[in-house]
Scaffold this active site. Structure first.
Site, PDB file in Angstrom:
ATOM      1  N   ARG A  88       0.817  -1.208   0.000  1.00 57.29           N
ATOM      2  CA  ARG A  88       0.000   0.000   0.000  1.00 57.29           C
ATOM      3  C   ARG A  88       0.854   1.262   0.000  1.00 57.29           C
ATOM      4  NH1 ARG A  88      -4.891  -2.297   2.500  1.00 57.29           N
ATOM      5  NH2 ARG A  88      -6.514  -0.759   2.733  1.00 57.29           N
ATOM      6  N   ARG A 160     -17.800  -2.313  10.080  1.00 59.57           N
ATOM      7  CA  ARG A 160     -16.445  -1.958  10.510  1.00 59.57           C
ATOM      8  C   ARG A 160     -16.411  -0.514  10.974  1.00 59.57           C
ATOM      9  NH1 ARG A 160     -12.716  -3.888   5.548  1.00 59.57           N
ATOM     10  NH2 ARG A 160     -11.672  -1.959   6.147  1.00 59.57           N
ATOM     11  N   ARG A 171      -9.807   7.486   4.416  1.00 55.97           N
ATOM     12  CA  ARG A 171      -9.157   6.341   3.757  1.00 55.97           C
ATOM     13  C   ARG A 171      -8.982   6.578   2.261  1.00 55.97           C
ATOM     14  NH1 ARG A 171     -13.115   2.078   5.307  1.00 55.97           N
ATOM     15  NH2 ARG A 171     -11.827   0.557   4.208  1.00 55.97           N
TER      16      ARG A 171
HETATM   17  P1  ADP Z   1     -10.185  -2.231   2.499  1.00 52.41           P
HETATM   18  O1  ADP Z   1     -10.535  -3.680   2.243  1.00 52.41           O
HETATM   19  O2  ADP Z   1     -11.388  -1.408   2.736  1.00 52.41           O
HETATM   20  O3  ADP Z   1      -9.285  -1.681   1.453  1.00 52.41           O
HETATM   21  P2  ADP Z   1      -8.395  -3.294   4.473  1.00 52.41           P
HETATM   22  O4  ADP Z   1      -9.171  -4.330   5.184  1.00 52.41           O
HETATM   23  O5  ADP Z   1      -7.453  -3.745   3.418  1.00 52.41           O
HETATM   24  O6  ADP Z   1      -9.399  -2.212   3.880  1.00 52.41           O
HETATM   25  O7  ADP Z   1      -7.574  -2.411   5.505  1.00 52.41           O
HETATM   26  C1  ADP Z   1      -8.173  -1.889   6.662  1.00 52.41           C
HETATM   27  C2  ADP Z   1      -7.135  -1.065   7.425  1.00 52.41           C
HETATM   28  O8  ADP Z   1      -6.052  -1.925   7.836  1.00 52.41           O
HETATM   29  C3  ADP Z   1      -6.453   0.048   6.630  1.00 52.41           C
HETATM   30  O9  ADP Z   1      -7.205   1.254   6.613  1.00 52.41           O
HETATM   31  C4  ADP Z   1      -5.136   0.199   7.388  1.00 52.41           C
HETATM   32  O10 ADP Z   1      -5.317   0.900   8.608  1.00 52.41           O
HETATM   33  C5  ADP Z   1      -4.797  -1.248   7.739  1.00 52.41           C
HETATM   34  N1  ADP Z   1      -3.992  -1.894   6.676  1.00 52.41           N
HETATM   35  C6  ADP Z   1      -4.339  -2.980   5.937  1.00 52.41           C
HETATM   36  N2  ADP Z   1      -3.379  -3.289   5.058  1.00 52.41           N
HETATM   37  C7  ADP Z   1      -2.375  -2.372   5.260  1.00 52.41           C
HETATM   38  C8  ADP Z   1      -1.109  -2.132   4.656  1.00 52.41           C
HETATM   39  N3  ADP Z   1      -0.656  -2.908   3.648  1.00 52.41           N
HETATM   40  N4  ADP Z   1      -0.378  -1.096   5.115  1.00 52.41           N
HETATM   41  C9  ADP Z   1      -0.795  -0.317   6.121  1.00 52.41           C
HETATM   42  N5  ADP Z   1      -1.983  -0.471   6.723  1.00 52.41           N
HETATM   43  C10 ADP Z   1      -2.773  -1.489   6.300  1.00 52.41           C
END
Ligand code: ADP
Ligand code: ADP
Ligand code: ZN
Length: 215
Positions: A88, A160, A171
């Site tokens: 990310r 969530r 986000r």
């Molecule tokens: P979505 O599916 O809505 O894209 P995720 O479930 O992947 O969200 O991620 C939820 C949260 O978990 C993010 O907003 C962040 O805080 C954290 N997170 C998940 N993956 C990462 C990553 N690769 N780097 C940093 N934070 C992460």
């Protein structure tokens, strides 16, 4: 086959990953799911990650990189995997390249999900997640048979914390600033493929199969 699912929050990455697990027999590696499990289980990692997640900010790279590497090294990922929500940031992408070198692996394709912003907001605000098994639903687009109960495990569905309106905006901003630049990074490596995520789940799966089967 090693695949990266790239795209903004709410684009449908997790939904497709769960469908593709059954088709290609490779696991979804979702750092978001792993972090939520750590929070739920009250581990040290969960304790460190929770405030960032609730605020819609990224968890520090060092924590996420270690988590991803451990998971990618597990036996069930030996024959391939789908990275969902990782990398990310630029630092995570560079660390991933290092990791892959060490493990003697490479990424075959990066699927970039494109979905217009109003649809992303509607998807996130209606998303419901199973407390027990983590499967995702949507109040309008993918409702469970019985209100607030998971079809698969009868677990309770919840919204969530970070899918609430103010955090959703944060986000999307974090995505634009930190994650979107990775599109160029993978385009330069000639791995980047566009998926129109603004279609029914079936149609999105069909687009992905076409690209993955050709890769
Ligand atoms: P979505 O599916 O809505 O894209 P995720 O479930 O992947 O969200 O991620 C939820 C949260 O978990 C993010 O907003 C962040 O805080 C954290 N997170 C998940 N993956 C990462 C990553 N690769 N780097 C940093 N934070 C992460
Ligand atoms: P991501 O993992 O990219 O954050 P999800 O797969 O969790 O996204 O999807 C976000 C929400 O949108 C969920 O509630 C899901 O049920 C719903 N959804 C997923 N794909 C589609 C689609 N193609 N059309 C409409 N809604 C969708
Ligand atoms: Zn469930």
């Amino acid at each position: 086959m090693n695949i990266i699912l790239l795209g903004p929050p709410g684009a449908g990455k997790g939904t497709q990953a769960k469908i593709l697990e059954g088709i290609y027999n490779i696991p979804q590696i979702s750092t978001g799911d792993m972090l939520r499990a750590a929070v739920k289980n009250g581990t040290e990692l969960g304790r460190q990650a929770k405030s960032f997640m609730d605020a819609g900010q990224l968890v520090p790279d060092s924590l996420v990189i270690a988590l991803a590497e451990e998971r990618m090294s597990a036996p069930d990922a030996a024959g391939g995997f789908m990275l969902d929500g990782f990398p990310r940031t630029q630092a995570q992408a560079l660390a991933l390249d290092d990791m892959l070198d060490r493990l003697g692996k490479k990424i075959d394709v990066v699927l970039n999900f494109e979905v217009p912003r109003p649809a992303l907001i509607e998807r996130m605000s209606g998303r419901r997640t199973c407390q027990q098994c983590g499967v995702g639903y949507h109040v309008k687009f993918a409702p469970s048979r019985e209100a607030d109960k998971c079809d698969k495990c009868r677990g309770e569905l919840y919204q969530r914390e970070d899918d609430k309106e103010t955090t959703v905006a944060k986000r999307l901003q974090v995505y634009d600033e930190s994650t979107k630049p990775l599109i160029d990074y993978y385009a330069r490596k000639e791995l980047h493929q566009v998926i129109n995520g603004d279609e029914s789940p079936d149609k999105v799966t069909a687009q992905i199969r076409k690209i993955v089967d050709a890769a």
